[in-house]
Design an enzyme around this catalytic site. Sequence first.
Site, PDB file in Angstrom:
ATOM      1  N   HIS A 245      26.656  17.290  -3.194  1.00  0.00           N
ATOM      2  CA  HIS A 245      26.925  16.554  -1.963  1.00  0.00           C
ATOM      3  C   HIS A 245      28.281  17.030  -1.445  1.00  0.00           C
ATOM      4  O   HIS A 245      29.240  17.125  -2.221  1.00  0.00           O
ATOM      5  CB  HIS A 245      26.958  15.054  -2.266  1.00  0.00           C
ATOM      6  CG  HIS A 245      26.960  14.186  -1.049  1.00  0.00           C
ATOM      7  ND1 HIS A 245      28.031  14.133  -0.190  1.00  0.00           N
ATOM      8  CD2 HIS A 245      26.025  13.351  -0.547  1.00  0.00           C
ATOM      9  CE1 HIS A 245      27.743  13.288   0.796  1.00  0.00           C
ATOM     10  NE2 HIS A 245      26.534  12.805   0.604  1.00  0.00           N
ATOM     11  N   ARG A 267      29.231  12.681   8.578  1.00  0.00           N
ATOM     12  CA  ARG A 267      29.065  13.961   9.271  1.00  0.00           C
ATOM     13  C   ARG A 267      28.016  13.809  10.371  1.00  0.00           C
ATOM     14  O   ARG A 267      28.151  14.379  11.455  1.00  0.00           O
ATOM     15  CB  ARG A 267      28.665  15.060   8.291  1.00  0.00           C
ATOM     16  CG  ARG A 267      29.808  15.487   7.388  1.00  0.00           C
ATOM     17  CD  ARG A 267      29.410  16.625   6.473  1.00  0.00           C
ATOM     18  NE  ARG A 267      28.443  16.225   5.476  1.00  0.00           N
ATOM     19  CZ  ARG A 267      27.216  16.707   5.353  1.00  0.00           C
ATOM     20  NH1 ARG A 267      26.788  17.666   6.147  1.00  0.00           N
ATOM     21  NH2 ARG A 267      26.399  16.260   4.426  1.00  0.00           N
TER      22      ARG A 267
END
Length: 621
Positions: A245, A267
């Site tokens: 991740h 994001r």
Amino acid sequence: MTIETLKTDVLILGSGGAGLFAALHAHRANPHLAITVATKGLLGKSGCTRMVQGGYNVSLHKGDSVERHFMDTIDGGKWLPNQELAWTLVEKAVERVRELENEIGCFFDRNSDGSLHGKAFAGQTFDRTVHKGDLTGIEIINRLMEQVWARPSIRRLEEHRAIALVPEKGATGDASRKPVAGVLFIDIRTGKFRLITAKAILLATGGGPTMYKYHTPSGDKAMDGLAMALRYGLPLRDMEMVQFHPTGVLAGPDTRMTGTIIEEGLRGAGGYLLDGSKQRFMFNYDPRGERATRDLVSQSMYREMQAGRTTPNGGLYISMGHLGPEKVAKQFKGMVERCADCGFDLAGGLVEVVPTAHYLMGGVVCKVDTSTEVPGLYVAGEDAGGVHGANRLGGNGVANSTVYGGIAGETMAADIKRGLGHREPDMDVVAAEIARAEAPFRVRPTPVAGGQPKAEGVPVAGGQPKAEGVPVVGGQRKAHWTDTNRIRDTLLDLMWDDVGIIRERSGMERALAQLDELDAQLCAAGVPDTNRAFNLSWHDWLNLRSQIVMSKVVAHAALKRENSRGAHFREDFKEPGAMDTSRFTVVREVDDKLQVGDEPVIFTHVKPGETLIKDTPEAAE
Ligand SMILES: Cc1cc2nc3c(=O)[nH]c(=O)nc-3n(C[C@H](O)[C@H](O)[C@H](O)COP(=O)(O)OP(=O)(O)OC[C@H]3O[C@@H](n4cnc5c(N)ncnc54)[C@H](O)[C@@H]3O)c2cc1C
């Protein structure tokens, strides 16, 4: 040999989303079944389902479709997923989310028109990730836990660590000819061994790549279930596919908070990744910038780190402030609080981040009904392989564990109804497995001035234990905790450096040699405290054994794949290879040795170059 033995109809290992859904669905199928959930941690408090932040992928929204979700899953998985498994995941996710809300009692966030809110997650062509703020897992696991509590006939055994699958007496040969009869446990609280026999057994221990320097999964996970399955002879597929991740918090060297993630929705919402000089860099690597898939973002970040364009602590930054601190604080309340706990201002400042090992796409080979090649053994959740192929989309993890946990419960109940019965356990195997688990208590290192300690009686797969490399201080062997801590640190570093985000043959071969050495060192390290009750040194030792063996599996599978797909990137084989002749890796243990092969992907729903998405967007709700 006398050992406390319990008998149940359905035995479930693990109490995450997969384990609890399996218990509820088996109970619903037949409330008279004796169901036992045995878990290493505490029910509802252990595993990663509770840690789910971002949310749950489901194609419920107007304009989305099951086909679109499926294509995103196949594209993201780089054409390696088992398409039957992936199709069932996306199709059943719709039913499962409704069940979570209408029957289990979860509340997910809604839009002003009452429809479920879907947030943007990377690598998806539709904002389909439903959620409860950024604490979705707590909502799901708490409600599941309450439902299990409300059914007293579901027996709960907490702090019970499964250590071995036990075959039927007299069964020999490969896994398909060894029906499973039970599972051997250590009751962590007393340190006593306990055998539980069952008609049907579900492996739902949640994988979890905890063998990397930076990792996210819960501390109770050490890939025990996969290590047990491997030792039993079951095939594991896609084990080279370890998801990193991109945004693990870099909180410092001595805190377990380092590696814990801040979610992908940051994001998705427009967060920037910055290098050490506060410049954006993602567009140098991918036209989607920060919204590229996890594999590409992690690889890009790793390259920035290798090039030395880092923060003073060796990481990178995520910045959200340009979106408006107040908006960020409202939208990502939990994240903002968690970052503040680590000393960072997420809403208005910069947070230091590093890619962190997050999820194992690989796992036990299984069918859509969760059955494995071992009669009586089923697998669901992160222990199962094949759903995600080379890369898991954010939001498909908890969907996977809840969808397939439910299916496992139904399948086990149906198979029992069809006549699956109890089998007599092989007590010789039980004795051998107890000896294996107790091995560290038998280590009696002999201090030899200027020499190496001898470690007697510790079985090492494929040979005798070597005691080389065990540190000797002034003729005395260092205390156990020093040995196991050093072995763990070495393991985490070597997997990060040599079998991590960017790989090549020489590094992986070096890692495999070191892993053999670490295995031998661990066997020589032993456990000093012979009191069995809550002996965490013993459980650390057992964790490390699972972690080392699974590290070898990952390294062997990664060496076998001579191309770069999804989460697996090889500097010496940068091309992805032809999609239409895609193959997946399979690792088995045969006669104490790992065998690595590969098999062709069968494109049952869609072939590379085709799509199932219809031109006209359809509304599912
Ligand atoms: C920080 C974090 C955030 C995440 N966010 C998301 C997200 O937003 N969306 C998403 O889709 N996915 C997310 N995931 C992934 C998701 O959590 C997992 O894919 C999923 O929850 C796994 O469910 P599971 O039931 O297979 O295992 P888990 O929920 O991990 O449960 C495993 C269980 O097995 C038990 N166990 C382990 N070893 C043994 C043993 N030897 N004997 C007995 N029991 C054992 C454990 O104690 C635990 O109870 C996230 C993961 C993490 C770590």
